[in-house]
Design a protein around this motif. Structure first.
Motif, PDB file in Angstrom:
ATOM      1  N   UNK A  51       0.855  -1.186   0.000  1.00  0.00           N
ATOM      2  CA  UNK A  51       0.000   0.000   0.000  1.00  0.00           C
ATOM      3  C   UNK A  51       0.896   1.242   0.000  1.00  0.00           C
ATOM      4  N   UNK A  52       0.610   2.177  -0.852  1.00  0.00           N
ATOM      5  CA  UNK A  52       1.412   3.404  -0.878  1.00  0.00           C
ATOM      6  C   UNK A  52       2.650   3.314  -1.751  1.00  0.00           C
ATOM      7  N   UNK A  53       2.964   2.094  -2.231  1.00  0.00           N
ATOM      8  CA  UNK A  53       4.136   1.942  -3.116  1.00  0.00           C
ATOM      9  C   UNK A  53       3.681   2.226  -4.553  1.00  0.00           C
ATOM     10  N   UNK A  54       4.311   3.212  -5.182  1.00  0.00           N
ATOM     11  CA  UNK A  54       3.811   3.669  -6.480  1.00  0.00           C
ATOM     12  C   UNK A  54       4.681   3.159  -7.625  1.00  0.00           C
ATOM     13  N   UNK A  55       4.148   3.337  -8.826  1.00  0.00           N
ATOM     14  CA  UNK A  55       4.906   2.980 -10.034  1.00  0.00           C
ATOM     15  C   UNK A  55       6.227   3.747 -10.069  1.00  0.00           C
ATOM     16  N   UNK A  56       6.182   5.046  -9.741  1.00  0.00           N
ATOM     17  CA  UNK A  56       7.430   5.832  -9.803  1.00  0.00           C
ATOM     18  C   UNK A  56       8.423   5.413  -8.722  1.00  0.00           C
ATOM     19  N   UNK A  57       7.918   4.958  -7.565  1.00  0.00           N
ATOM     20  CA  UNK A  57       8.844   4.454  -6.524  1.00  0.00           C
ATOM     21  C   UNK A  57       9.641   3.274  -7.074  1.00  0.00           C
ATOM     22  N   UNK A  58       8.904   2.325  -7.682  1.00  0.00           N
ATOM     23  CA  UNK A  58       9.561   1.113  -8.184  1.00  0.00           C
ATOM     24  C   UNK A  58      10.488   1.449  -9.351  1.00  0.00           C
ATOM     25  N   UNK A  59      10.011   2.324 -10.241  1.00  0.00           N
ATOM     26  CA  UNK A  59      10.805   2.709 -11.413  1.00  0.00           C
ATOM     27  C   UNK A  59      12.115   3.373 -10.980  1.00  0.00           C
ATOM     28  N   UNK A  60      12.052   4.159  -9.915  1.00  0.00           N
ATOM     29  CA  UNK A  60      13.247   4.875  -9.455  1.00  0.00           C
ATOM     30  C   UNK A  60      14.312   3.895  -8.947  1.00  0.00           C
ATOM     31  N   UNK A  61      13.875   2.868  -8.225  1.00  0.00           N
ATOM     32  CA  UNK A  61      14.847   1.882  -7.730  1.00  0.00           C
ATOM     33  C   UNK A  61      15.513   1.172  -8.905  1.00  0.00           C
ATOM     34  N   UNK A  62      14.704   0.782  -9.901  1.00  0.00           N
ATOM     35  CA  UNK A  62      15.253   0.091 -11.079  1.00  0.00           C
ATOM     36  C   UNK A  62      16.228   1.011 -11.826  1.00  0.00           C
ATOM     37  N   UNK A  63      15.853   2.287 -11.943  1.00  0.00           N
ATOM     38  CA  UNK A  63      16.712   3.250 -12.652  1.00  0.00           C
ATOM     39  C   UNK A  63      18.040   3.427 -11.923  1.00  0.00           C
ATOM     40  N   UNK A  64      17.976   3.491 -10.593  1.00  0.00           N
ATOM     41  CA  UNK A  64      19.225   3.660  -9.820  1.00  0.00           C
ATOM     42  C   UNK A  64      20.162   2.480 -10.055  1.00  0.00           C
ATOM     43  N   UNK A  65      19.595   1.269 -10.108  1.00  0.00           N
ATOM     44  CA  UNK A  65      20.445   0.093 -10.339  1.00  0.00           C
ATOM     45  C   UNK A  65      21.079   0.152 -11.732  1.00  0.00           C
ATOM     46  N   UNK A  90      -2.507  11.034 -14.025  1.00  0.00           N
ATOM     47  CA  UNK A  90      -2.512  11.494 -15.418  1.00  0.00           C
ATOM     48  C   UNK A  90      -1.356  12.474 -15.653  1.00  0.00           C
ATOM     49  N   UNK A  91      -1.128  13.365 -14.722  1.00  0.00           N
ATOM     50  CA  UNK A  91       0.062  14.207 -14.720  1.00  0.00           C
ATOM     51  C   UNK A  91       0.302  14.709 -13.315  1.00  0.00           C
ATOM     52  N   UNK A  92       1.546  15.040 -12.966  1.00  0.00           N
ATOM     53  CA  UNK A  92       2.748  14.925 -13.783  1.00  0.00           C
ATOM     54  C   UNK A  92       2.973  13.484 -14.236  1.00  0.00           C
ATOM     55  N   UNK A  93       3.711  13.324 -15.308  1.00  0.00           N
ATOM     56  CA  UNK A  93       3.978  11.969 -15.783  1.00  0.00           C
ATOM     57  C   UNK A  93       4.810  11.217 -14.751  1.00  0.00           C
ATOM     58  N   UNK A  94       4.718   9.898 -14.810  1.00  0.00           N
ATOM     59  CA  UNK A  94       5.526   9.058 -13.917  1.00  0.00           C
ATOM     60  C   UNK A  94       7.005   9.332 -14.169  1.00  0.00           C
ATOM     61  N   UNK A  95       7.352   9.586 -15.435  1.00  0.00           N
ATOM     62  CA  UNK A  95       8.756   9.838 -15.786  1.00  0.00           C
ATOM     63  C   UNK A  95       9.286  11.073 -15.057  1.00  0.00           C
ATOM     64  N   UNK A  96       8.466  12.103 -14.956  1.00  0.00           N
ATOM     65  CA  UNK A  96       8.910  13.329 -14.283  1.00  0.00           C
ATOM     66  C   UNK A  96       8.993  13.100 -12.765  1.00  0.00           C
ATOM     67  N   UNK A  97       8.097  12.253 -12.240  1.00  0.00           N
ATOM     68  CA  UNK A  97       8.221  11.859 -10.816  1.00  0.00           C
ATOM     69  C   UNK A  97       9.551  11.139 -10.590  1.00  0.00           C
ATOM     70  N   UNK A  98       9.914  10.260 -11.516  1.00  0.00           N
ATOM     71  CA  UNK A  98      11.184   9.532 -11.398  1.00  0.00           C
ATOM     72  C   UNK A  98      12.343  10.531 -11.467  1.00  0.00           C
ATOM     73  N   UNK A 106      17.535  18.568 -14.734  1.00  0.00           N
ATOM     74  CA  UNK A 106      17.773  18.841 -16.163  1.00  0.00           C
ATOM     75  C   UNK A 106      17.071  17.760 -16.995  1.00  0.00           C
ATOM     76  N   UNK A 107      17.096  17.936 -18.318  1.00  0.00           N
ATOM     77  CA  UNK A 107      16.564  16.916 -19.219  1.00  0.00           C
ATOM     78  C   UNK A 107      15.049  16.944 -19.304  1.00  0.00           C
ATOM     79  N   UNK A 108      14.478  15.884 -19.848  1.00  0.00           N
ATOM     80  CA  UNK A 108      13.022  15.811 -20.004  1.00  0.00           C
ATOM     81  C   UNK A 108      12.558  14.365 -19.840  1.00  0.00           C
ATOM     82  N   UNK A 109      11.241  14.197 -19.692  1.00  0.00           N
ATOM     83  CA  UNK A 109      10.721  12.845 -19.494  1.00  0.00           C
ATOM     84  C   UNK A 109       9.266  12.768 -19.873  1.00  0.00           C
TER      85      UNK A 109
END
Ligand code: ACO
Length: 323
Positions: A51-65, A90-98, A106-109
């Motif tokens: 509960x409370x674990x989001x798509x961006x939370x999981x994506x961020x861990x994978x990205x860090x690895x 719907x927004x902000x996008x998950x990519x921008x949360x990551x 910097x950059x875009x997502x």
């Protein structure tokens, strides 16, 4: 020499809570059995987000690895693409949360919606950004909390899916033309949209819909469409079945995966399978499998990896990459 997207690192994340088929049936009071699920799909267990674990939370861990494996920091990233059918909002996008969670300013997502084919689509888009010179480093992520769009009273769908995230870091390199991502081949046919869909959303019902699938229909499309996408990718690169070192397929069903391995003449050891332990994690399944097989030393530098997927849309595609 040519400008190519090299796969510099991979990463994966699975939530802590793991449910066997039996535990799932008991937890959700489902009329199903471990035997039925294993025989029809090969799935033995799945991981479900807390509960409370989001798509961006999981994506961020994978990205860090993926960044750590590449030995690079966020300054090497110009763009983040998150393939997902379960964005944080719907927004902000998950990519921008990551982006924010990684500490990048910097950059875009942006997010990309192509259901289970999402990672193959995102890899194609990331590669295009690099080849066109718009980015030098792209985090390509597939991340899902499918457990939040499942109908937990529908045994024909809820037993099939799991949650998780996977990521690859693409970096631009001036290398031989047959290095890195060789090509990606994408397809869609909206006439078949209804056989695999989420039955609502912000733009229609105003509610989060739930996954509906005519499994047998999808299965029939999967067998023919995946085979033709795979042949298209190999032919485009002047390669044959015998050149493939690893098949890393979308992990929907063990029978489809085994069928594709046989069609390509690969030994079972050359096919990376995670569906037994992860179930179908939609857009996350291929990058999770890549992360596992690079972590454990199966996929090595120089190996030719063939990826393929089919999902809601219908969407389907294949990509070839030399690691
Ligand atoms: N437990 C027990 N019985 C079940 C279950 C269950 N969990 N689910 C269905 N059944 C029953 C059905 O009710 C049916 O019973 P009936 O014969 O009395 O009517 C029987 O089992 C057979 O059902 P089918 O749907 O015909 O079973 P099938 O062999 O086709 O397997 C499956 C179903 C596993 C879904 C298969 O069709 C499949 O894998 N399809 C492809 C899925 C896929 O590739 N999806 C793409 C990606 S997903 C994405 O993009 C979101």
């Amino acid at each position: 020499m040519a400008l190519r997207s090299l796969i510099a690192g991979t990463g994966g994340y699975l939530p802590a809570r793991c449910l066997s088929n039996e535990a799932l049936a008991e937890a959700y009071n489902l009329e199903t059995t471990d035997e039925w699920i294993i025989e029809r799909t090969g799935i033995r267990q799945r991981y479900l987000a807390a509960e409370g674990e989001s798509t961006s939370d999981m994506a961020t861990v994978a990205a860090r690895e993926a960044l750590a494996q590449a030995g690079l920091g966020i300054e090497a990233v110009d763009a983040i693409i998150v393939a997902t059918a379960t964005p944080d909002s719907a927004f902000p996008s998950t990519a921008v949360r990551v982006q924010q969670k990684l500490g990048m300013t910097h950059g875009f997502g942006f997010d990309l919606a192509a259901a289970c084919t999402g990672f193959v689509y995102a890899l194609g888009m990331g590669d295009s950004l690099i080849r066109s010179g718009q980015a030098k480093g792209v985090l390509v992520i597939g991340a899902e909390v499918f457990s939040r769009i499942l109908d937990w009273t529908d045994r024909t769908t809820c037993v099939l899916f799991g949650d998780g995230a996977g990521a690859v870091l693409l970096v631009a390199g001036d290398v031989e033309a047959d290095q890195g991502v060789l090509s990606t081949h994408l397809h869609a046919d909206g006439r078949h949209g209804d056989i695999l869909q989420v039955d609502g959303g912000a733009g229609t019902t105003g509610q989060n819909g739930l996954v509906r699938m005519a499994g047998r229909e999808v299965f029939k499309h999967a067998v023919t469409k995946l085979a033709s996408a795979v042949d298209e990718a190999l032919t485009a690169n002047g390669l044959g079945h015998g050149d493939v070192t690893w098949l890393v397929p979308h992990q929907a069903n063990r029978r489809i995966i085994d069928g594709m391995g046989k069609k390509l003449g690969l030994s079972p050891e050359q096919v990376v399978v995670t569906v037994d332990r992860h179930a179908n994690t939609s857009a996350a399944s291929i990058p999770l499998a890549l992360a596992e097989a690079t972590r454990d030393g199966r996929i090595k530098k120089g190996d030719l990896v063939l990826m393929e997927a089919i999902g809601g849309g219908l969407t389907w595609g294949a990509s070839l990459a030399r690691f």
